[in-house]
Design a protein around this motif. Structure first.
Motif, PDB file in Angstrom:
ATOM      1  N   GLU A 105       0.815  -1.217   0.000  1.00 46.05           N
ATOM      2  CA  GLU A 105       0.000   0.000   0.000  1.00 46.05           C
ATOM      3  C   GLU A 105       0.849   1.268   0.000  1.00 46.05           C
ATOM      4  OE1 GLU A 105      -3.673   0.221   2.521  1.00 46.05           O
ATOM      5  OE2 GLU A 105      -2.880  -1.693   3.257  1.00 46.05           O
ATOM      6  N   TYR A 150       0.974   5.251  -6.833  1.00 51.11           N
ATOM      7  CA  TYR A 150      -0.447   4.947  -6.969  1.00 51.11           C
ATOM      8  C   TYR A 150      -1.315   5.839  -6.080  1.00 51.11           C
ATOM      9  CZ  TYR A 150       1.826   0.782  -8.813  1.00 51.11           C
ATOM     10  OH  TYR A 150       2.649  -0.062  -9.511  1.00 51.11           O
ATOM     11  N   GLU A 152      -5.069   5.424  -4.492  1.00 54.51           N
ATOM     12  CA  GLU A 152      -6.052   4.359  -4.363  1.00 54.51           C
ATOM     13  C   GLU A 152      -7.059   4.666  -3.245  1.00 54.51           C
ATOM     14  OE1 GLU A 152      -3.353   0.637  -5.943  1.00 54.51           O
ATOM     15  OE2 GLU A 152      -3.265   1.102  -3.800  1.00 54.51           O
ATOM     16  N   GLU A 322      -7.125  -6.525   1.185  1.00 58.52           N
ATOM     17  CA  GLU A 322      -7.102  -6.490  -0.274  1.00 58.52           C
ATOM     18  C   GLU A 322      -7.127  -7.897  -0.877  1.00 58.52           C
ATOM     19  OE1 GLU A 322      -5.180  -2.471  -2.028  1.00 58.52           O
ATOM     20  OE2 GLU A 322      -3.726  -4.019  -1.555  1.00 58.52           O
ATOM     21  N   LYS A 358      -9.485  -0.262  -0.906  1.00 57.75           N
ATOM     22  CA  LYS A 358      -8.647  -0.095  -2.098  1.00 57.75           C
ATOM     23  C   LYS A 358      -8.869  -1.211  -3.121  1.00 57.75           C
ATOM     24  CE  LYS A 358      -5.272   2.547   0.584  1.00 57.75           C
ATOM     25  NZ  LYS A 358      -3.866   2.714   0.984  1.00 57.75           N
ATOM     26  N   ASN A 359      -7.808  -1.925  -3.498  1.00 55.08           N
ATOM     27  CA  ASN A 359      -7.913  -2.918  -4.562  1.00 55.08           C
ATOM     28  C   ASN A 359      -8.845  -4.071  -4.209  1.00 55.08           C
ATOM     29  OD1 ASN A 359      -5.701  -2.176  -6.770  1.00 55.08           O
ATOM     30  ND2 ASN A 359      -4.864  -1.691  -4.759  1.00 55.08           N
ATOM     31  N   TYR A 362     -11.985  -2.651  -5.462  1.00 57.55           N
ATOM     32  CA  TYR A 362     -11.978  -2.545  -6.925  1.00 57.55           C
ATOM     33  C   TYR A 362     -12.235  -3.900  -7.577  1.00 57.55           C
ATOM     34  CZ  TYR A 362      -9.092   1.531  -5.529  1.00 57.55           C
ATOM     35  OH  TYR A 362      -8.592   2.653  -4.917  1.00 57.55           O
ATOM     36  N   SER A 395      -4.521   2.885  -9.958  1.00 57.92           N
ATOM     37  CA  SER A 395      -4.404   1.785  -9.007  1.00 57.92           C
ATOM     38  C   SER A 395      -3.503   0.668  -9.517  1.00 57.92           C
ATOM     39  CB  SER A 395      -5.785   1.197  -8.696  1.00 57.92           C
ATOM     40  OG  SER A 395      -6.335   0.554  -9.840  1.00 57.92           O
ATOM     41  N   ARG A 396      -3.060  -0.172  -8.591  1.00 55.86           N
ATOM     42  CA  ARG A 396      -2.260  -1.350  -8.940  1.00 55.86           C
ATOM     43  C   ARG A 396      -3.067  -2.341  -9.759  1.00 55.86           C
ATOM     44  NH1 ARG A 396      -1.443  -3.160  -3.298  1.00 55.86           N
ATOM     45  NH2 ARG A 396      -2.704  -1.342  -2.747  1.00 55.86           N
TER      46      ARG A 396
END
Length: 533
Positions: A105, A150, A152, A322, A358-359, A362, A395-396
Motif C-alpha cells: 500500500e 499509486y 487508491e 485487499e 482499495k484494490n 476494486y 491503481s495497482r
C-alpha cells in the motif's frame, strides 16, 4: 551470549556514557544498570530499537533473550485461549500479512520490520496481542512513502473520480434472451466453482501433476474422485476436498463462492436495490455463523459483533483487506443490472466496503461490471474494458490488467503469462495466492485465451492454481451470462442436478431455476410483496 553481557558489549561499542546510552534509548540509567546486571531485560519495542541502531538481526536478538518475559495471568484474571484462536480472528497471528500488505500500500513502515519480526516470533498470548495493538497503531498512522506511484481511494466518489469511461456497444435483449443469459450466469458460476473446489489450496505443482496423471492436462473436464490414487492424496497432504468431486455429489455443495450469490439475492429481497453497507453487515450476522466467512470477511464479521460499522469494519485489524473475498461476492449485482455496469459497480462498492479497502473493493466492482457488460456484448475485450472502467486508473489493479492486455496483444501465450504472474505474486505464499490482483489477472487471462468457450475458459481459470474455485466461478459467471445456458455443455451442468446447497439460514438447499425466476423479477423491479404472491 547472555543478555546482560550483550547489553554491556553494545554500550561499549557505542562509546557512549551510561547517561548518553540511556537517553538514546529513552530509558533511565537505573534501567540500563538492571539490564547489565541481568535483573531485567528490554521489552520488544526497546529490542527493536537496539536492533535497528546496532544493525543486529531480529533472530540474533531473540536468540539472546532480548524480549520481555511473557506476563502470566494472576489471581482470578480470565483470558482467552489465544493459542486456540484462528488467525482470521486474532490480529497478532496475521502480522506477517499485515507487513506485506502495508508495504504494498506504500505505507512508510519499513523501519519497523525488526519490531514486526520480534512480535511475530512471540508465543500467542495476551502480551503478544498487546504488542500487536502497538503495530496496528503504527500502521494506522503511517504516512505514504515519498514517490509512491499509486492513488487508491476507498470511498465511492474518490474511486469514480479516477475512473475512465468506456463506451459499450450494447445489444438489446428480449425477455426470453435475458432469462437464458441469467440461467447461464447462475449455472456458470456454480459449475466453475465446482470445477475448482476439490483442488482449492492444492499447490500449482500438485494440480499439474494430478491433471497430467489423469489425462486431463491441459484441463478439459471435471476431476473425478474415482481416478485419484492414494499417492495423489498423500502428495497433497490433505488439501484435496474429497466430498466435492463431480462424480460423488448429489448436487452442488456448499461453498462461500456460491453462498454469496444466494445471499445477495436475499439482500435485494429484504432491502431492495437501494440497500446500504450497514444492511449487508446486518444480513451477514443474521443469516450465517462466523465459520461461513474467511479471511477479510471473518475479520469484518467479528468487527460487526464488536460494534464496528462500515467502513471501520473493513479497516480495524484487517490484514486481509485487499484479498479476493470481495471479488467473489459481486456477481448478483451484475446479474440484476444487465447492460448497466455503473449501477452494478456501485452496488458492488456498497457490498465490498464492509470488509475491504482499495484494490479489494476494486476487484468486486470490476467483476460486477464485467458481468453486467457480458449480458449485452459478446466481445471479450469489451467485457474486460467495460469492467475496468470502474477501476481507478491510478491503481495497482488497473495497471496489472492493462499489462495483461498489452502482453496478450504482443503475443504472450497463456502459460507464459501465468509464469510471469508467479514471479510477481508467489502462489506458495498465502498473500500472493489469495490477493485480489493476481486472481483478477487470472480471470482476465482465462477470458482472453478461452475465446468465449465456456469449458475452455473455466478450465484455464482453474488449472493454473491460485484461488481455483473463486476464479472458476467468476469466469463461469461471465461466460455463462455472455453465452447463455444452452451453450453450457451438459457435462458441466448434469452433476449439479438443478440444486445448490447453501449454509444460509432460511435458504438451505436452493432450486436454481427458482433463483433464476426471482432474479428476473429483481431485474424488472417487481416489488418483493408481489413476488411472494
Amino acid at each position: 551470549m547472555a543478555i546482560s553481557t550483550l547489553i554491556s558489549a553494545l554500550k561499549k561499542k557505542s562509546k557512549l556514557s551510561e547517561k548518553e546510552f540511556a537517553a538514546l534509548f529513552e530509558i533511565s540509567e537505573e534501567t540500563l544498570a538492571d539490564w547489565e546486571n541481568g535483573n531485567s531485560a528490554p521489552n520488544v519495542a526497546q529490542a527493536a530499537r537496539l536492533a535497528k541502531h546496532f544493525h543486529i538481526s531480529a533472530d540474533r536478538l531473540l536468540e539472546s533473550g532480548l524480549t520481555e518475559t511473557v506476563v502470566t495471568p494472576k489471581g482470578n484474571e480470565m483470558l482467552p485461549a489465544y493459542e486456540k484462536l484462528h488467525e482470521w480472528e486474532l490480529y497478532s497471528k496475521s502480522l506477517h500479512f499485515e507487513y506485506m500488505q502495508s508495504i504494498e500500500e506504500g505505507l512508510d513502515i519499513e523501519q519497523y520490520k525488526p519490531l514486526f519480526d520480534a512480535i511475530i516470533a512471540l508465543p500467542a498470548d495476551e502480551y503478544k496481542e498487546k504488542m500487536a495493538d502497538v503495530l496496528f497503531d503504527v500502521v494506522s498512522h503511517a504516512p505514504i512513502v515519498e514517490g509512491y506511484p499509486y492513488t487508491e481511494p476507498s470511498d465511492l466518489a474518490g474511486i469514480l473520480s479516477l475512473c475512465k469511461e468506456y463506451p459499450l456497444n450494447a445489444k438489446t435483449l428480449t425477455e426470453e434472451e435475458l432469462k437464458e443469459k441469467i440461467k447461464g450466469a447462475w449455472y456458470g458460476r456454480i459449475c466453475g466453482c465446482l470445477l475448482g473446489k476439490p483442488i482449492e489450496g492444492v499447490s500449482c505443482e500438485n494440480i499439474e501433476s494430478i491433471l497430467r496423471e489423469t489425462g486431463n492436462y491441459p484441463m478439459t473436464r471435471y476431476i473425478h474422485a474415482s481416478e485419484l490414487t492414494p499417492d495423489m492424496y498423500k502428495r497433497c497432504k490433505g488439501t484435496l476436498r474429497e466430498n466435492c468431486f463431480a462424480d460423488v455429489i448429489e448436487y452442488a455443495p456448499v461453498d462461500d463462492d456460491t453462498n454469496y450469490v444466494a445471499l445477495a439475492q436475499v439482500l435485494i429481497r429484504k432491502y431492495g436495490k437501494d440497500f446500504q453497507p450497514a444492511h449487508v453487515a446486518q444480513l451477514w450476522t443474521e443469516r450465517q455463523g462466523k465459520n461461513a466467512y474467511c479471511t477479510a470477511e471473518r475479520i469484518a464479521y467479528c468487527n460487526f459483533i464488536r460494534g464496528f460499522r462500515p467502513p471501520y469494519s473493513a479497516m480495524h485489524k484487517n490484514s486481509y483487506r485487499e484479498w479476493i473475498g470481495a471479488q467473489i461476492r459481486g456477481d448478483y449485482f451484475g446479474y440484476i443490472n444487465p447492460g448497466d455496469p455503473k449501477t452494478a459497480a456501485e452496488m458492488a462498492w456498497r457490498d465490498a466496503s464492509i470488509s475491504h479497502i482499495k484494490n479489494g473493493i476494486y476487484g468486486e466492482m470490476f467483476a460486477s461490471a464485467m458481468i453486467a457488460c457480458a449480458a449485452v456484448t459478446d466481445d471479450i475485450e469489451d467485457i474486460i474494458l467495460g469492467g475496468l472502467s470502474y477501476v481507478p486508473t491510478t491503481s495497482r489493479l488497473y495497471e496489472k490488467i492493462k499489462s495483461v492486455l498489452a502482453d496478450y496483444h504482443s503475443g504472450v501465450g497463456f502459460y507464459e503469462a501465468i509464469e510471469k504472474l508467479k514471479t510477481e505474486y508467489d502462489p506458495a505464499n498465502s498473500h500472493g495466492w489469495t490477493h485480489t490482483i493476481p486472481n483478477a489477472a487470472i480471470v482476465v487471462l482465462s477470458l482472453l485465451h478461452g475465446n468465449g468457450d465456456f469449458g475452455k475458459s473455466i478450465c484455464r481459470a482453474v488449472e493454473v492454481g491460485y484461488d481455483t474455485d473463486c476464479n472458476g466461478a467468476t469466469v463461469g459467471s461471465i461466460i455463462g451470462i455472455r453465452n447463455g445456458f444452452s451453450a453450457i455443455d451438459e457435462v458441466w451442468t448434469k452433476p449439479v442436478c438443478g440444486k445448490l446447497d447453501t449454509s444460509i439460514f432460511g435458504v438451505g438447499l436452493l432450486d436454481i431455476d427458482k433463483a433464476v425466476e426471482r432474479t428476473m423479477k429483481h431485474i424488472a423491479g417487481i416489488p418483493e410483496e408481489k413476488i411472494r404472491r
